[in-house]
Design a protein around this motif. Structure first.
Motif, PDB file in Angstrom:
ATOM      1  N   SER A  70       0.831  -1.217   0.000  1.00 17.77           N
ATOM      2  CA  SER A  70       0.000   0.000   0.000  1.00 17.77           C
ATOM      3  C   SER A  70       0.858   1.256   0.000  1.00 17.77           C
ATOM      4  N   LYS A  71       1.980   1.217   0.722  1.00 12.31           N
ATOM      5  CA  LYS A  71       2.884   2.366   0.761  1.00 12.31           C
ATOM      6  C   LYS A  71       3.508   2.612  -0.615  1.00 12.31           C
ATOM      7  N   ALA A  74       0.722   3.879  -3.011  1.00  8.40           N
ATOM      8  CA  ALA A  74       0.302   5.240  -2.675  1.00  8.40           C
ATOM      9  C   ALA A  74       1.302   6.270  -3.194  1.00  8.40           C
ATOM     10  N   SER A 143      -3.370  -3.138  -2.310  1.00  8.48           N
ATOM     11  CA  SER A 143      -3.934  -2.268  -3.350  1.00  8.48           C
ATOM     12  C   SER A 143      -5.156  -1.510  -2.843  1.00  8.48           C
ATOM     13  N   SER A 146      -4.030   1.232  -0.370  1.00  4.61           N
ATOM     14  CA  SER A 146      -3.381   2.367  -1.030  1.00  4.61           C
ATOM     15  C   SER A 146      -4.401   3.356  -1.574  1.00  4.61           C
TER      16      SER A 146
END
Length: 530
Positions: A70-71, A74, A143, A146
């Motif tokens: 997610s990081k 993002a 996903s 994010s």
């Protein structure tokens, strides 16, 4: 892909994840009680010997890797880049999963012999299948996170745990009723975990609906792999530490008990009794785990602000709340543990070891939020090294103390390891944020509340055990004493805390489900005109 979320959306997502995490963690702790009741202490020993192997990989991938993915996503600049990163992440995790699956399958006899019980081989091989589901689960979770879409993650997490617990308990009940061996029952439980993870993947896949469309863009594969590894290990380190301590116990306690002269069955039962402490500690640290999820995003959000006090009030609130409830849970559980032990697990066996074991709640209640706050500030290396150091201490302490005091020695060793980590984190925390986490008055009132709680609960337990409920069957008597003692203790402790106002009403409001506590405190203190 990078997005801008307003604070309302941000907090809504954090709240959804927090509520789902509470449900998941509660189910994860509670199901072990009926499971132990079905299979007994020997059956519980069999399950707990193997669970850390798969639990470690599950936490690292489904939690740590999901956050890392997610990081990365993002911070991506286009859908094509995000899609390429997802492919790299999935491929990397797939290779890790296949490697771990092969390792656990091929070397299952070696691991089982190292634990002193060759009959654990089928359980290790059954549990190995769960890791093959991890790539899809971690990448899909990452996903959604994010994009700030927390509902699919929450639904998947709860659905996964519900399926897992249902299959484990029903499957185990059928296995026991049919006269199958306890090892077969344990293998069924392992397959239940596989089914649960499969359900989680299916739920996320149904939500996914081709989120990332379009052509792939070129990305630096090595950079993505490196960031995934570093971030996932750092983020999941504090959650992994409890499982790693369990893994140390799996390899040491049973073997040392055998070398101390215990018969195999007696050693298995003793280890199973010791393992009763795991669900008790998991329930005890629920508030600390919730804090790490609920308040840390606030800290990360306010740390970026240039004006005002920033994250400091949230940092102090997190520490005080974690200490307050960790202390109360550890002290309260230790006080009533013999009755809780019989209420949940049918006997009071091993209560002394479990009292010492339950004190780990305090250390873990500090370790989890402190590590999460440091990670939010980008400080990963030192906390990870401290966690590794505590694990090494646990290994040596087990070798030294279990031969002396059996499972009580293992419980002491766990406390020593966690205490070293907690104090190390506090010292390092002070170098990052040189602030006073709580005033002296705070600690004074916590001690007063604890003293009053003990002075009320202890006489009540003696009266209830000696006169009020002594004619009832043992487990019913223990249940009534445990529930009433916990209720009385909680009321006394919270009454003192609220009357002292060491937690302000506005601070209660920031905590999950804190509105009622804030309202109650206002009623208790309104005569002061405040």
């Amino acid at each position: 892909m990078a997005q801008q979320w307003d604070m309302k959306t941000f907090m809504k997502g954090a709240s959804i994840l927090t509520i789902s995490a509470i449900i998941v963690k509660l189910l994860g702790a509670v199901y072990r009680v009926p499971f132990q009741n079905l299979v007994g202490d020997k059956g519980f020993y069999i399950y707990q010997q193997v669970y850390p192997f798969i639990g470690i990989f599950i936490v690292w991938t489904s939690y740590g890797f999901a956050v890392a993915v997610s990081k990365l996503l993002a911070g991506s600049t286009s859908r094509g880049e995000a899609k390429a990163m997802m492919r790299v992440a999935f491929t990397y995790l797939l290779l890790l999963s296949v490697a771990f699956f092969a390792l656990l399958t091929i070397f299952a006899p070696f691991f089982a012999r190292s634990m002193g019980d060759v009959e654990l081989v089928p359980l290790l091989r059954a549990g190995a299948y769960i890791v093959l589901l991890m790539p899809a689960l971690a990448v899909l979770k990452g996903s959604f996170q994010s994009e700030g879409r927390m509902v699919p993650v929450a639904v998947s997490g709860v659905g996964e745990q519900v399926f897992r617990v249902t299959v484990i308990l029903i499957g185990t009940w059928i296995a026991v009723r049919s006269g199958a061996s306890l090892y077969v029952a344990g293998e069924v439980a392992m397959w239940g975990a596989v089914v649960g993870e499969g359900a989680g993947v299916i739920i996320l896949a149904l939500y996914f609906r081709n989120t990332f469309k379009g052509p792939l863009e070129k990305v630096d594969t090595w950079r993505v792999v490196k960031e995934l590894t570093v971030v996932s290990l750092g983020v999941s380190a504090s959650s992994l530490i409890l499982l790693l301590f369990q893994l140390v116990d799996s390899f040491t306690i049973y073997n040392i008990l055998l070398s101390n002269g215990f018969a195999a069955d007696a050693a298995m039962v003793m280890k199973g009794v010791y393992d009763r402490g795991q669900p008790l500690v998991q329930m005890g640290i629920l508030i600390a785990s919730t804090l790490a999820l609920a308040i840390v995003p606030l800290i990360a959000h306010h740390s970026a602000k240039k004006a005002g006090r920033g994250a400091l009030p949230f940092i102090q609130l997190t520490f005080r709340t974690a200490f307050l409830f960790g202390w109360a849970a550890a002290a309260g559980l230790a006080l009533v543990l013999p009755y809780v032990n019989e209420m949940l697990f049918e006997t009071r066996d091993g209560s002394v070891a479990l009292i010492i074991f339950s004190l780990q709640i305090l250390w873990l209640s500090l370790i989890l939020p402190l590590t999460a706050m440091l990670q939010g500030a980008g400080k990963v290396k030192v906390p990870t090294l401290l966690l590794i150091g505590g694990l090494v201490i646990k290994i040596f302490a087990n070798q030294l103390l279990v031969p002396l005091w059996n499972v009580t020695g293992a419980a002491i060793a766990g406390n020593i390891g966690f205490a070293v980590i907690a104090f190390g984190l506090l010292l390092y925390f002070k170098t990052v944020w040189p602030i006073r986490l709580a005033p002296t008055r705070f600690y004074g009132w916590v001690i007063v509340a604890t003293t009053l709680m003990i002075s009320v609960v202890l006489p009540w337990m003696l009266i209830a055990d000696g006169f009020l409920f002594d004619q009832l069957p043992g487990r019913i008597e223990a249940t009534l004493i445990a529930l009433t003692s916990v209720s009385v203790g909680a009321v006394v402790f919270l009454f003192v805390i609220m009357k002292s106002r060491i937690m302000a009403e506005k601070e209660w409001f920031l905590l999950p489900f804190g509105k009622r506590l804030a309202t109650l405190q206002l009623r208790l203190t309104k005569r002061k005109g405040e």
